[in-house]
Design a protein around this motif. Structure first.
Motif, PDB file in Angstrom:
ATOM      1  N   PRO A  26      28.108  61.552   6.545  1.00  0.00           N
ATOM      2  CA  PRO A  26      26.767  61.437   7.128  1.00  0.00           C
ATOM      3  C   PRO A  26      25.750  62.193   6.268  1.00  0.00           C
ATOM      4  N   LEU A  27      24.580  61.604   6.120  1.00  0.00           N
ATOM      5  CA  LEU A  27      23.530  62.259   5.351  1.00  0.00           C
ATOM      6  C   LEU A  27      23.087  63.511   6.101  1.00  0.00           C
ATOM      7  N   THR A  28      23.053  64.636   5.395  1.00  0.00           N
ATOM      8  CA  THR A  28      22.613  65.870   6.033  1.00  0.00           C
ATOM      9  C   THR A  28      21.088  65.882   6.141  1.00  0.00           C
ATOM     10  N   SER A  29      20.557  66.963   6.682  1.00  0.00           N
ATOM     11  CA  SER A  29      19.115  67.146   6.773  1.00  0.00           C
ATOM     12  C   SER A  29      18.764  68.532   6.264  1.00  0.00           C
ATOM     13  N   VAL A  30      17.508  68.702   5.904  1.00  0.00           N
ATOM     14  CA  VAL A  30      17.054  70.026   5.484  1.00  0.00           C
ATOM     15  C   VAL A  30      17.273  71.020   6.622  1.00  0.00           C
ATOM     16  N   ASP A  31      16.957  70.620   7.828  1.00  0.00           N
ATOM     17  CA  ASP A  31      17.105  71.524   8.973  1.00  0.00           C
ATOM     18  C   ASP A  31      18.551  71.963   9.159  1.00  0.00           C
ATOM     19  N   GLU A  32      19.488  71.035   8.970  1.00  0.00           N
ATOM     20  CA  GLU A  32      20.905  71.392   9.134  1.00  0.00           C
ATOM     21  C   GLU A  32      21.312  72.432   8.103  1.00  0.00           C
ATOM     22  N   LEU A  33      20.923  72.228   6.861  1.00  0.00           N
ATOM     23  CA  LEU A  33      21.290  73.170   5.805  1.00  0.00           C
ATOM     24  C   LEU A  33      20.617  74.527   6.011  1.00  0.00           C
ATOM     25  N   VAL A  34      19.369  74.504   6.416  1.00  0.00           N
ATOM     26  CA  VAL A  34      18.654  75.763   6.663  1.00  0.00           C
ATOM     27  C   VAL A  34      19.310  76.528   7.807  1.00  0.00           C
ATOM     28  N   ALA A  35      19.744  75.817   8.828  1.00  0.00           N
ATOM     29  CA  ALA A  35      20.424  76.471   9.956  1.00  0.00           C
ATOM     30  C   ALA A  35      21.736  77.109   9.501  1.00  0.00           C
ATOM     31  N   LEU A  36      22.524  76.383   8.709  1.00  0.00           N
ATOM     32  CA  LEU A  36      23.781  76.936   8.206  1.00  0.00           C
ATOM     33  C   LEU A  36      23.531  78.174   7.353  1.00  0.00           C
ATOM     34  N   ALA A  37      22.430  78.167   6.629  1.00  0.00           N
ATOM     35  CA  ALA A  37      22.125  79.248   5.691  1.00  0.00           C
ATOM     36  C   ALA A  37      21.808  80.562   6.382  1.00  0.00           C
ATOM     37  N   GLN A  38      21.689  80.551   7.704  1.00  0.00           N
ATOM     38  CA  GLN A  38      21.402  81.799   8.412  1.00  0.00           C
ATOM     39  C   GLN A  38      22.624  82.719   8.478  1.00  0.00           C
ATOM     40  N   HIS A  39      23.809  82.181   8.222  1.00  0.00           N
ATOM     41  CA  HIS A  39      25.014  83.017   8.268  1.00  0.00           C
ATOM     42  C   HIS A  39      24.940  84.076   7.166  1.00  0.00           C
ATOM     43  N   PRO A  40      25.305  85.313   7.454  1.00  0.00           N
ATOM     44  CA  PRO A  40      25.152  86.381   6.457  1.00  0.00           C
ATOM     45  C   PRO A  40      25.972  86.194   5.175  1.00  0.00           C
TER      46      PRO A  40
END
Length: 267
Positions: free
Chosen positions: A75-89
């Protein structure tokens, strides 16, 4: 003398090749002076498993994206999905993403769409983009250059084995080139020459394990400990003492992967 410390900036510790001895592989890496590893998620539906590895092992950080060879099937990801994942330390980079026309040229357009989404996420988060490029040098150079001019970001050309022209385009943007076991293969002199022409403060080392084991392990499963073999070749390429080259690649890694450098484990 203590063992010079380096970082494996790109490996795949979630792959089944490592399932039976992941803890031992990480211990061997530490014994070889590989003090950190960045394990890369290539299909976002597998991100929880990759994240769990980073959460389990103190020396391991992670990045996530959709590999270009999987862009048509996932499935094509989204900018929002990647930004959300990037919150992990311990999430420290966006990708790997990129273009691969060697086996999957028929999905070029969806690869470009996916790449654009990952670039936007790198621009928004300030995390480095991790690029896989194969048999797509012209498109890769154009997309990276145009998107950078629109809004700058940082980037590493992972497992770099492309042309001198793509290397120069990436370096001109301030990007980094990562040296894998390919650079240590006897027949890779042309690639070593490309690295030798690069600024040494823009070079990282990696394994891309379980693939591309450097000599003396070529043809067998690669693992993060073997980053040291590639780094020793890198020291020779730049005419540097191994300890000095190791220290330089550590400084480079921490400059690019700033979030890993700043990470402090919870007490």
């Amino acid at each position: 003398m203590p063992t010079p410390q380096i970082t494996d900036s790109h490996c795949h510790l979630d792959f089944p090749d490592f399932d039976d001895e992941r803890a031992e592989i990480i211990d061997r890496a530490l014994d070889a002076g590989v003090r950190r590893m960045v394990t890369i998620c290539t299909k976002l539906r597998l991100e929880p498993q990759v994240r769990a590895i980073a959460e389990t092992y103190a020396p391991v950080f992670y990045a996530a994206g959709t590999h270009p060879m999987s862009a048509a099937d996932e499935p094509l990801t989204s900018v929002d999905e990647l930004v959300a994942l990037a919150q992990h330390p311990k999430f420290v980079g966006i990708g790997e993403t990129g273009l691969d026309y060697h086996y999957t040229g028929d999905s070029a357009e969806v690869q470009k769409t996916s790449l654009g989404i990952h670039i936007a996420a790198a621009q928004e988060t300030g995390l480095p983009l991790i690029i896989h490029a194969r048999a797509a040098d012209d498109d890769m150079a154009c997309i990276l250059t145009d998107s950078f001019k629109a809004k700058p970001y940082t980037c590493v050309m992972h497992c770099f084995s492309s042309s001198a022209e793509l290397a120069r385009a990436a370096l001109d943007l301030g990007f980094y080139l990562s040296m894998s076991g390919i650079a240590a293969f006897p027949k890779s002199q042309e690639l070593r020459d490309i690295f030798a022409a690069a600024p040494v403060d823009r070079v990282l080392v990696e394994t891309d394990s379980p693939y591309l084991a450097p000599p003396p392990h070529r043809g067998r499963r690669n693992e993060p400990a073997y980053t040291a073999h590639t780094a020793r070749v890198g020291a020779e390429v730049f005419g540097m003492d191994y300890a000095d080259f190791a220290a330089q690649t550590e400084a480079n890694f921490e400059r690019l992967f700033w979030k890993a450098a700043q990470y402090k484990a919870a007490a």
